[in-house]
Design an enzyme around this catalytic site. Structure first.
Site, PDB file in Angstrom:
ATOM      1  N   LYS A 115      40.061 -13.211 -42.808  1.00 13.26           N
ATOM      2  CA  LYS A 115      39.457 -11.944 -43.243  1.00 13.26           C
ATOM      3  C   LYS A 115      37.951 -12.069 -43.433  1.00 13.26           C
ATOM      4  O   LYS A 115      37.208 -11.130 -43.140  1.00 13.26           O
ATOM      5  CB  LYS A 115      40.118 -11.439 -44.533  1.00 13.26           C
ATOM      6  CG  LYS A 115      41.534 -10.944 -44.305  1.00 13.26           C
ATOM      7  CD  LYS A 115      41.975 -10.000 -45.412  1.00 13.26           C
ATOM      8  CE  LYS A 115      43.320  -9.381 -45.076  1.00 13.26           C
ATOM      9  NZ  LYS A 115      43.851  -8.559 -46.146  1.00 13.26           N
ATOM     10  N   LYS A 198      49.679 -11.879 -35.597  1.00 14.14           N
ATOM     11  CA  LYS A 198      50.738 -11.151 -36.305  1.00 14.14           C
ATOM     12  C   LYS A 198      50.413  -9.651 -36.358  1.00 14.14           C
ATOM     13  O   LYS A 198      49.237  -9.272 -36.349  1.00 14.14           O
ATOM     14  CB  LYS A 198      50.951 -11.721 -37.709  1.00 14.14           C
ATOM     15  CG  LYS A 198      49.793 -11.508 -38.613  1.00 14.14           C
ATOM     16  CD  LYS A 198      50.088 -11.796 -40.071  1.00 14.14           C
ATOM     17  CE  LYS A 198      48.840 -11.419 -40.840  1.00 14.14           C
ATOM     18  NZ  LYS A 198      48.825 -11.345 -42.202  1.00 14.14           N
ATOM     19  N   LYS A 201      47.881  -4.342 -40.477  1.00 14.06           N
ATOM     20  CA  LYS A 201      47.546  -2.944 -40.753  1.00 14.06           C
ATOM     21  C   LYS A 201      46.173  -2.566 -40.216  1.00 14.06           C
ATOM     22  O   LYS A 201      45.765  -1.431 -40.351  1.00 14.06           O
ATOM     23  CB  LYS A 201      47.541  -2.708 -42.272  1.00 14.06           C
ATOM     24  CG  LYS A 201      48.896  -2.872 -42.908  1.00 14.06           C
ATOM     25  CD  LYS A 201      48.931  -2.165 -44.246  1.00 14.06           C
ATOM     26  CE  LYS A 201      50.110  -2.567 -45.073  1.00 14.06           C
ATOM     27  NZ  LYS A 201      49.801  -3.572 -46.085  1.00 14.06           N
TER      28      LYS A 201
HETATM   29  P1  TYM Z   1      50.539  -7.686 -47.127  1.00 12.12           P
HETATM   30  O1  TYM Z   1      50.268  -6.370 -47.765  1.00 12.12           O
HETATM   31  O2  TYM Z   1      49.636  -8.146 -46.052  1.00 12.12           O
HETATM   32  O3  TYM Z   1      52.014  -7.707 -46.549  1.00 12.12           O
HETATM   33  C1  TYM Z   1      53.121  -7.321 -47.354  1.00 12.12           C
HETATM   34  C2  TYM Z   1      54.358  -8.106 -46.987  1.00 12.12           C
HETATM   35  O4  TYM Z   1      54.665  -7.963 -45.598  1.00 12.12           O
HETATM   36  C3  TYM Z   1      54.718  -9.241 -44.973  1.00 12.12           C
HETATM   37  N1  TYM Z   1      54.146  -9.129 -43.632  1.00 12.12           N
HETATM   38  C4  TYM Z   1      54.789  -9.458 -42.504  1.00 12.12           C
HETATM   39  N2  TYM Z   1      56.027  -9.937 -42.291  1.00 12.12           N
HETATM   40  C5  TYM Z   1      56.394 -10.146 -41.013  1.00 12.12           C
HETATM   41  N3  TYM Z   1      55.585  -9.915 -39.954  1.00 12.12           N
HETATM   42  C6  TYM Z   1      54.329  -9.426 -40.119  1.00 12.12           C
HETATM   43  N4  TYM Z   1      53.556  -9.190 -39.082  1.00 12.12           N
HETATM   44  C7  TYM Z   1      53.887  -9.185 -41.455  1.00 12.12           C
HETATM   45  N5  TYM Z   1      52.727  -8.721 -41.982  1.00 12.12           N
HETATM   46  C8  TYM Z   1      52.902  -8.690 -43.312  1.00 12.12           C
HETATM   47  C9  TYM Z   1      53.865 -10.151 -45.847  1.00 12.12           C
HETATM   48  O5  TYM Z   1      54.216 -11.508 -45.690  1.00 12.12           O
HETATM   49  C10 TYM Z   1      54.169  -9.627 -47.231  1.00 12.12           C
HETATM   50  O6  TYM Z   1      55.384 -10.167 -47.711  1.00 12.12           O
HETATM   51  N6  TYM Z   1      48.883 -10.857 -50.600  1.00 12.12           N
HETATM   52  C11 TYM Z   1      49.989 -10.033 -50.196  1.00 12.12           C
HETATM   53  C12 TYM Z   1      50.381  -8.993 -51.200  1.00 12.12           C
HETATM   54  C13 TYM Z   1      50.644  -9.513 -52.582  1.00 12.12           C
HETATM   55  C14 TYM Z   1      51.823 -10.139 -53.012  1.00 12.12           C
HETATM   56  C15 TYM Z   1      51.619 -10.386 -54.397  1.00 12.12           C
HETATM   57  C16 TYM Z   1      53.007 -10.523 -52.386  1.00 12.12           C
HETATM   58  C17 TYM Z   1      49.810  -9.398 -53.632  1.00 12.12           C
HETATM   59  N7  TYM Z   1      50.388  -9.929 -54.731  1.00 12.12           N
HETATM   60  C18 TYM Z   1      52.595 -11.013 -55.165  1.00 12.12           C
HETATM   61  C19 TYM Z   1      53.981 -11.149 -53.165  1.00 12.12           C
HETATM   62  C20 TYM Z   1      53.771 -11.394 -54.532  1.00 12.12           C
HETATM   63  C21 TYM Z   1      49.616  -9.309 -48.924  1.00 12.12           C
HETATM   64  O7  TYM Z   1      48.471  -9.140 -48.592  1.00 12.12           O
HETATM   65  O8  TYM Z   1      50.682  -8.817 -48.242  1.00 12.12           O
END
Ligand code: TYM
Length: 336
Positions: A115, A198, A201
């Site tokens: 990022k 991957k 968004k």
């Molecule tokens: P984020 O918002 O990028 O993604 C949310 C969840 O979706 C999963 N994910 C994916 N799984 C499969 N294939 C993909 N292409 C893909 N893209 C995203 C992510 O692994 C995630 O589970 N830092 C985290 C958010 C967060 C969080 C937390 C998660 C903040 N605090 C505490 C768990 C516990 C994030 O940016 O996820």
């Protein structure tokens, strides 16, 4: 009875709509875990502002996120659904972790490297300390498991390290050490246009991601125009190119079959067959979620009520942990 259930916690950023990767890698597993666990699911709006957000869009995406959770089957009667910014303990514990973590370990985080590379010269400090806020999110609720996609595994490892560091420093079991829970299927859905990255968004290439807000027509078009390779007939999973493998993965996750079963079904057939069948499966899965989500979005009063109740429940648990940490740190408790 409720007290005996083990706890899980997870979250998604409300930047843009959720996509198929978020659904398969996260929300779908969360839904299945609701009966067995005491669940905390949040929209991590504090995390979203590590890159600049338009305020009105952020507000709408946060409602959209909560509506998607409910539409995808997260039950507010059973699970605690809330917004991260409604529970101030997250930001407070993150500060403690800013004073506990090291520059070196945060510099090694893959998500920070990716990022920050896109940010040019002015990299927000929040992007760097992001894993500390995530550690706070998790550890406040003392969860046994954190169900996430593959890309978040490193952050959960960091969380475990911080928990152990604090427990050792104060010679107390303040934090439970959580385990990541990564589903067998759908843990890494790839971008449809660039299948070595991957699905994300990012708005730079919306054709590469299927969003929960996409119409049936848009979904069909995106999946049917997924980048594959110069071949034409499906062979085995192992021989398949990244783009083809991604389609097989999506198909198998949505139809609850192994990669081999899906590859066998399409073996010797033109790529188009796999694309159409997979696109139809995606539509079948996402269309009812989208409809429910749109209904829910028309009832902000209901969504606000869910968020209020969720924040109240989350606050009680989070504050208890924060008080323990403050006490161990040496802060004088506030006189009630
Ligand atoms: P984020 O918002 O990028 O993604 C949310 C969840 O979706 C999963 N994910 C994916 N799984 C499969 N294939 C993909 N292409 C893909 N893209 C995203 C992510 O692994 C995630 O589970 N830092 C985290 C958010 C967060 C969080 C937390 C998660 C903040 N605090 C505490 C768990 C516990 C994030 O940016 O996820």
């Amino acid at each position: 009875m409720e007290e005996q259930k083990r706890t899980i916690l997870s979250g998604i950023q409300p930047s843009n709509s959720l996509h198929l990767g978020n659904y398969l890698g996260a929300v779908r597993n969360w839904r299945e875990m609701q009966q067995e666990y005491r669940c905390f699911y949040m929209m991590v709006d504090l995390h979203a502002i590590t890159v600049t957000q338009d305020p009105e869009t952020l507000r709408e995406s946060s409602y959209l996120g909560i509506a998607s959770y409910i539409a995808a089957g997260l039950d507010p009667e059973n699970s605690v659904l809330f917004l991260q910014s409604h529970v101030s303990a997250h930001a407070e514990l993150a500060w403690i972790f800013n004073c506990t973590s090291y520059m070196g370990e945060l510099s090694r985080m893959t998500q920070f490297k990716d990022k920050s590379a896109k940010q040019g010269k002015n990299i927000p400090v929040g992007l760097f300390t992001y894993p500390n806020l995530m550690a706070a999110d998790i550890l406040l609720y003392q969860p046994h498991y954190v169900p996430v996609g593959n890309d978040q595994k490193q952050h959960v490892e960091h969380t475990r390290n911080l928990a152990e560091r604090i427990n050792n420093r104060y010679q107390k079991d303040i934090f439970k050490i959580p385990e990541p829970f990564i589903g067998k299927q759908g843990a890494r859905v790839m971008d449809l246009q660039n299948p070595t990255s991957k699905m994300s968004k990012s708005v730079e290439n919306p054709k590469g991601a299927v969003f929960l807000t996409d119409t049936d027509k848009q979904i069909m078009k995106k999946v049917k125009s997924a980048v594959t390779d110069s071949g034409s007939e499906v062979k085995t999973y192992d021989e398949a190119s990244p783009g083809l493998r991604n389609l097989i993965d999506i198909n198998s996750a949505l139809s609850n079959r192994s990669h081999e079963e899906v590859a066998n079904e399409f073996s010797g057939k033109m790529y188009g067959h796999l694309k159409v069948a997979t696109a139809e499966l995606v539509v079948e899965t996402l269309a009812p979620i989208r409809e429910k989500m749109n209904q829910l979005l028309n009832d902000k009063a209901y969504l606000n009520k869910i968020l209020k109740t969720g924040a109240e429940s989350a606050q009680i648990v989070a504050q208890k942990t924060l008080n323990q940490v403050y006490d161990a740190t040496g802060f004088i408790p506030k006189v009630p």
